[in-house]
Design a protein around this motif. Structure first.
Motif, PDB file in Angstrom:
ATOM      1  N   MET A 140       0.824  -1.215   0.000  1.00 59.70           N
ATOM      2  CA  MET A 140       0.000   0.000   0.000  1.00 59.70           C
ATOM      3  C   MET A 140       0.858   1.265   0.000  1.00 59.70           C
ATOM      4  N   ILE A 141       2.036   1.178   0.607  1.00 62.76           N
ATOM      5  CA  ILE A 141       2.892   2.356   0.749  1.00 62.76           C
ATOM      6  C   ILE A 141       3.335   2.918  -0.594  1.00 62.76           C
ATOM      7  N   ALA A 142       3.313   2.082  -1.651  1.00 63.00           N
ATOM      8  CA  ALA A 142       3.805   2.517  -2.965  1.00 63.00           C
ATOM      9  C   ALA A 142       3.031   3.725  -3.485  1.00 63.00           C
ATOM     10  N   VAL A 143       1.722   3.785  -3.195  1.00 61.22           N
ATOM     11  CA  VAL A 143       0.917   4.900  -3.707  1.00 61.22           C
ATOM     12  C   VAL A 143       0.832   6.047  -2.713  1.00 61.22           C
ATOM     13  N   ALA A 144       1.468   5.889  -1.541  1.00 57.69           N
ATOM     14  CA  ALA A 144       1.376   6.928  -0.512  1.00 57.69           C
ATOM     15  C   ALA A 144       2.637   7.769  -0.396  1.00 57.69           C
ATOM     16  N   ILE A 145       3.706   7.401  -1.111  1.00 57.61           N
ATOM     17  CA  ILE A 145       4.986   8.091  -0.952  1.00 57.61           C
ATOM     18  C   ILE A 145       4.893   9.566  -1.350  1.00 57.61           C
ATOM     19  N   VAL A 146       4.261   9.857  -2.477  1.00 57.31           N
ATOM     20  CA  VAL A 146       4.146  11.255  -2.915  1.00 57.31           C
ATOM     21  C   VAL A 146       3.336  12.081  -1.920  1.00 57.31           C
ATOM     22  N   PRO A 147       2.153  11.635  -1.475  1.00 61.40           N
ATOM     23  CA  PRO A 147       1.433  12.409  -0.445  1.00 61.40           C
ATOM     24  C   PRO A 147       2.218  12.561   0.854  1.00 61.40           C
ATOM     25  N   ILE A 148       2.994  11.532   1.243  1.00 61.15           N
ATOM     26  CA  ILE A 148       3.806  11.628   2.468  1.00 61.15           C
ATOM     27  C   ILE A 148       4.871  12.714   2.305  1.00 61.15           C
ATOM     28  N   ALA A 149       5.551  12.735   1.151  1.00 62.62           N
ATOM     29  CA  ALA A 149       6.566  13.757   0.898  1.00 62.62           C
ATOM     30  C   ALA A 149       5.952  15.150   0.919  1.00 62.62           C
ATOM     31  N   THR A 150       4.757  15.294   0.355  1.00 65.81           N
ATOM     32  CA  THR A 150       4.067  16.588   0.363  1.00 65.81           C
ATOM     33  C   THR A 150       3.697  17.004   1.785  1.00 65.81           C
ATOM     34  N   TYR A 151       3.239  16.058   2.564  1.00 64.56           N
ATOM     35  CA  TYR A 151       2.799  16.343   3.941  1.00 64.56           C
ATOM     36  C   TYR A 151       3.962  16.827   4.798  1.00 64.56           C
ATOM     37  N   SER A 155       9.111  17.488   2.125  1.00 60.88           N
ATOM     38  CA  SER A 155      10.360  17.095   1.468  1.00 60.88           C
ATOM     39  C   SER A 155      10.287  15.622   1.091  1.00 60.88           C
ATOM     40  N   SER A 156      10.923  15.289  -0.041  1.00 59.33           N
ATOM     41  CA  SER A 156      11.012  13.887  -0.461  1.00 59.33           C
ATOM     42  C   SER A 156      12.279  13.226   0.065  1.00 59.33           C
ATOM     43  N   SER A 157      13.153  14.009   0.695  1.00 58.64           N
ATOM     44  CA  SER A 157      14.396  13.464   1.234  1.00 58.64           C
ATOM     45  C   SER A 157      14.099  12.470   2.357  1.00 58.64           C
ATOM     46  N   GLY A 158      14.590  11.258   2.191  1.00 64.60           N
ATOM     47  CA  GLY A 158      14.417  10.226   3.211  1.00 64.60           C
ATOM     48  C   GLY A 158      13.172   9.385   3.059  1.00 64.60           C
ATOM     49  N   THR A 159      12.298   9.728   2.088  1.00 58.92           N
ATOM     50  CA  THR A 159      11.070   8.951   1.949  1.00 58.92           C
ATOM     51  C   THR A 159      11.334   7.520   1.483  1.00 58.92           C
ATOM     52  N   ALA A 160      12.457   7.290   0.800  1.00 59.45           N
ATOM     53  CA  ALA A 160      12.776   5.914   0.377  1.00 59.45           C
ATOM     54  C   ALA A 160      12.894   4.995   1.584  1.00 59.45           C
ATOM     55  N   TRP A 161      13.320   5.562   2.724  1.00 58.85           N
ATOM     56  CA  TRP A 161      13.474   4.744   3.921  1.00 58.85           C
ATOM     57  C   TRP A 161      12.132   4.344   4.515  1.00 58.85           C
ATOM     58  N   VAL A 162      11.055   5.032   4.156  1.00 62.01           N
ATOM     59  CA  VAL A 162       9.729   4.620   4.614  1.00 62.01           C
ATOM     60  C   VAL A 162       9.402   3.233   4.052  1.00 62.01           C
ATOM     61  N   GLY A 170      -6.588  10.245   2.936  1.00 63.63           N
ATOM     62  CA  GLY A 170      -5.245  10.703   3.243  1.00 63.63           C
ATOM     63  C   GLY A 170      -4.296   9.543   3.525  1.00 63.63           C
ATOM     64  N   TRP A 171      -2.985   9.851   3.521  1.00 69.72           N
ATOM     65  CA  TRP A 171      -2.001   8.773   3.638  1.00 69.72           C
ATOM     66  C   TRP A 171      -2.050   8.100   5.005  1.00 69.72           C
ATOM     67  N   GLN A 172      -2.496   8.801   6.041  1.00 68.63           N
ATOM     68  CA  GLN A 172      -2.552   8.197   7.376  1.00 68.63           C
ATOM     69  C   GLN A 172      -3.482   6.987   7.419  1.00 68.63           C
ATOM     70  N   SER A 173      -4.416   6.915   6.483  1.00 64.07           N
ATOM     71  CA  SER A 173      -5.399   5.831   6.498  1.00 64.07           C
ATOM     72  C   SER A 173      -4.760   4.466   6.247  1.00 64.07           C
ATOM     73  N   ILE A 174      -3.610   4.431   5.548  1.00 63.48           N
ATOM     74  CA  ILE A 174      -2.974   3.125   5.320  1.00 63.48           C
ATOM     75  C   ILE A 174      -2.309   2.606   6.589  1.00 63.48           C
ATOM     76  N   SER A 220       6.866  13.615  12.471  1.00 66.34           N
ATOM     77  CA  SER A 220       7.971  13.848  11.541  1.00 66.34           C
ATOM     78  C   SER A 220       8.227  12.577  10.753  1.00 66.34           C
ATOM     79  N   LEU A 221       9.046  12.716   9.709  1.00 69.85           N
ATOM     80  CA  LEU A 221       9.365  11.557   8.876  1.00 69.85           C
ATOM     81  C   LEU A 221      10.134  10.503   9.670  1.00 69.85           C
ATOM     82  N   GLY A 222      10.981  10.940  10.581  1.00 69.06           N
ATOM     83  CA  GLY A 222      11.737  10.002  11.404  1.00 69.06           C
ATOM     84  C   GLY A 222      10.834   9.121  12.241  1.00 69.06           C
ATOM     85  N   TRP A 223       9.793   9.695  12.820  1.00 64.55           N
ATOM     86  CA  TRP A 223       8.836   8.912  13.598  1.00 64.55           C
ATOM     87  C   TRP A 223       8.071   7.947  12.703  1.00 64.55           C
ATOM     88  N   LEU A 224       7.769   8.370  11.490  1.00 67.36           N
ATOM     89  CA  LEU A 224       7.073   7.475  10.560  1.00 67.36           C
ATOM     90  C   LEU A 224       7.958   6.282  10.195  1.00 67.36           C
TER      91      LEU A 224
END
Length: 463
Positions: A35-46, A49-56, A170-174, A103-107
Motif C-alpha cells: 500500500m505504501i507505494a501509492v502513498a509516498i508522494v502524499p507523504i513527501a508533500t505532507y 520534502s522527499s528526502s528520506g522517503t525511500a526509507w519509509v 489521506g495517507w494516514q489511512s494506510i 515527523s518523517l523520522g517517527w514514521l
C-alpha cells in the motif's frame, strides 16, 4: 533441519478455520509492504520534502528480513501462538505511531515496528499448522495454500486498496486500517489456535536466552542490514565501502553458527540439506523476477501509459486474481504430481510472461492485451510459491520449519531489493517502452534459468 516428509497417507486436512485465522494476520505484511507505494508522494508533500522517503519503504523490508527467522526461532521456544499474538500487538503500536507521526523520522520508526510485527505472523503460522498436522496426522497442503493466498497473492491488491484509501482519507489511512485487522485476527487466533505449552520457569530463563543464540542473531542483523543497505545504494550511488563489512559479517556469522551448540540458523544443516539450500536459492531468483513485475509495471503504466495511481493499481487485479486461482490449482498439482511438476509450470509461465513483456507490451498495446499479459503473470506467483513452500515444509522438522520459513521470507525481501536495482539499471533513469522491454528480458532470462534448473535438478527428480 533434517529432512522429513509426509510419509503416511493423512486422514484429514488442517481445519480451514485454523488456517484462515492464521492467514488473516499474514495479510497485514502483504498489504503494508504494497500500500505504501501509492502513498509516498502524499507523504513527501505532507512533510514538505522527499528526502528520506525511500526509507519509509526500505525500513519495513529490512526489519522484516532480519526479524522473520528470529521470530520463527522464538516461536519454537516460547510458543508459536504467543509470538504470533505478540506480533499483532507490535503492529497495532506501529500503526498508531505512524498515523500520529509528527515527523518523517517517527514514521520510519513506525514502519520498523510494523516490519517486526508483521514478520512474526507467517513463520509462526507455519509452526502452528505443522505442529497440528504432526499431532493429528493431517496433510498441510491446503493450509499452506491458504497462507500463500493471504500472505503473497493479496500483495497485488495493495496498490488498489492503498490508492482508494489515500485518495479519499489521506495517507494516514494506510496506517490505521491495520487496527481492525489486528483486533479481528487476535480474537480469531486466540480461540482457533491450540494453546502453547507452558512457558519456561525462572530456572530455565538463562538456558532459554542462550538457546536463542543472541550473538548469532546480532551477527545476522548486521549481515542482513549491511547487505540490504548496499543493494539499496546500487540504484543511486553505490556504497562500495559496505562490501568489505558485509563479507566480514558473513564470515563471522557462518564461523559462529558452525561453532555454537545452539545455532540461531544451523548453517551446517542447511549445507547438508541440499533440497533446502537449493529451494532457498531458487526462491531468491523467483522473487527478484516477481518484484520486477510488481514494482516495474505500475510505474510504467503511470509514466508511459499515463494512468492514474488508482487505475494502475486496478490493472494489477488480474495478477492477484489469477494468482489466487493458480495457488489453489498448484496445491492440487503438488498433491498429485509433486514439487517438480508444480515448479515446471510456474517457471515456464514466468519465462513466457517475461518474453511477452520484452517483445509484446508497449505504449500502443491494446488494454485488453495488457490485461491478458497481467493475467498470465499471476500464474507463476501461485505455482512457484506453492512448490517452494511445500518443499521447505517437507524437508524440515516441525521445530525448524518456522526458522526455515523465516529465512524464506528474508530471501523474499532481499529479492525485492534486487528487483529495485534491476529496474533502475534496465530503465536507465527513464521509464519508457525500451526500459520495460529490458526489464522483461531480464525476467525472461531468470525464468528460463529457473526452468532449466528444475528440469535438470537431481534433488527434485529424486523427490
Amino acid at each position: 533441519m533434517t529432512a522429513v516428509a509426509e510419509t503416511s497417507t493423512p486422514q484429514a486436512s488442517v481445519p480451514l478455520k485454523l488456517s484462515l485465522a492464521l492467514g488473516s494476520g499474514t495479510v497485514l505484511q502483504a498489504l503494508n509492504s504494497s500500500m505504501i507505494a501509492v502513498a509516498i508522494v502524499p507523504i513527501a508533500t505532507y512533510f514538505g520534502s522527499s528526502s528520506g522517503t525511500a526509507w519509509v519503504i526500505s525500513a519495513l523490508y529490512i526489519a522484516t528480513a532480519v526479524t522473520a527467522p528470529a521470530a520463527g526461532r522464538l516461536g519454537s521456544i516460547l510458543g508459536a501462538k504467543r509470538v504470533y499474538l505478540a506480533g499483532l500487538g507490535l503492529i497495532a503500536a506501529g500503526s498508531i505511531l505512524g498515523s500520529l507521526a509528527p515527523s518523517l523520522g517517527w514514521l520510519i520508526a513506525a514502519r520498523i515496528l510494523l516490519g517486526i510485527g508483521t514478520a512474526t505472523q507467517y513463520p509462526n503460522a507455519m509452526t502452528v499448522i505443522r505442529e497440528y498436522a504432526d499431532r493429528h496426522r493431517a496433510q498441510t497442503r491446503s493450509a499452506i495454500a491458504t497462507l500463500t493466498i493471504c500472505a503473497q497473492s493479496v500483495v497485488a491488491l495493495g496498490p488498489t486498496l492503498g490508492g482508494l484509501l489515500v485518495g479519499t482519507l489521506g495517507w494516514q489511512s494506510i496506517m490505521w486500517v491495520n487496527l481492525p485487522f489486528v483486533v479481528v485476527t487476535a480474537v480469531w487466533v486466540f480461540f482457533a489456535a491450540p494453546s502453547d505449552s507452558a512457558l519456561p520457569d525462572r530456572a530455565g530463563a538463562a538456558a532459554l536466552f542462550k538457546s536463542l543464540d543472541p550473538l548469532g542473531i546480532t551477527l545476522f542483523l548486521a549481515l542482513t542490514t549491511s547487505t540490504m543497505l548496499f543493494l539499496l545504494s546500487l540504484a543511486e550511488h553505490a556504497k562500495w565501502y559496505l562490501v568489505p563489512s558485509t563479507a566480514l559479517f558473513a564470515f563471522l556469522f557462518v564461523w559462529w553458527e558452525r561453532r555454537t551448540t545452539s545455532a540461531f540458523i544451523d548453517v551446517r544443516a542447511i549445507a547438508r540439506n541440499r533440497a533446502l539450500s537449493m529451494t532457498l536459492g531458487r526462491t531468491l531468483l523467483t522473487y527478484t523476477a516477481f518484484y520486477c513485475i510488481f514494482f516495474g509495471l505500475p510505474q510504467w503504466l503511470q509514466v508511459a501509459r499515463g494512468m492514474s495511481p488508482i487505475s494502475a493499481g486496478l490493472f494489477m487485479l488480474p495478477v492477484a486474481a489469477v494468482g489466487i486461482f493458480a495457488t489453489m490449482s498448484a496445491s492440487r498439482v503438488y498433491g498429485k504430481f509433486g514439487a517438480r511438476i508444480t515448479l515446471l509450470i510456474g517457471t515456464a509461465a514466468l519465462a513466457v510472461g517475461g518474453i511477452l513483456i520484452a517483445f509484446v507490451e508497449s505504449s500502443s498495446t491494446p488494454l485488453v492485451a495488457l490485461l491478458l499479459i497481467a493475467a498470465i503473470l499471476g500464474i507463476p506467483n501461485g505455482f512457484n510459491n506453492m512448490g517452494n513452500q511445500n518443499l521447505i515444509n517437507s524437508v524440515t522438522t516441525s521445530a525448524d520449519v518456522g526458522t526455515a520459513i523465516g529465512l524464506y521470507r528474508t530471501i523474499q525481501y532481499i529479492g525485492a531489493n534486487l528487483a529495485a536495482v534491476v529496474i533502475e539499471l534496465t530503465m536507465r533513469g527513464t521509464i519508457d517502452d525500451a526500459g520495460l522491454h529490458r526489464t522483461g528480458g531480464t525476467i525472461a532470462v531468470i525464468g528460463i534459468a529457473l526452468l532449466v534448473g528444475v528440469v535438470f535438478s537431481r534433488t527434485l527428480r529424486s523427490r
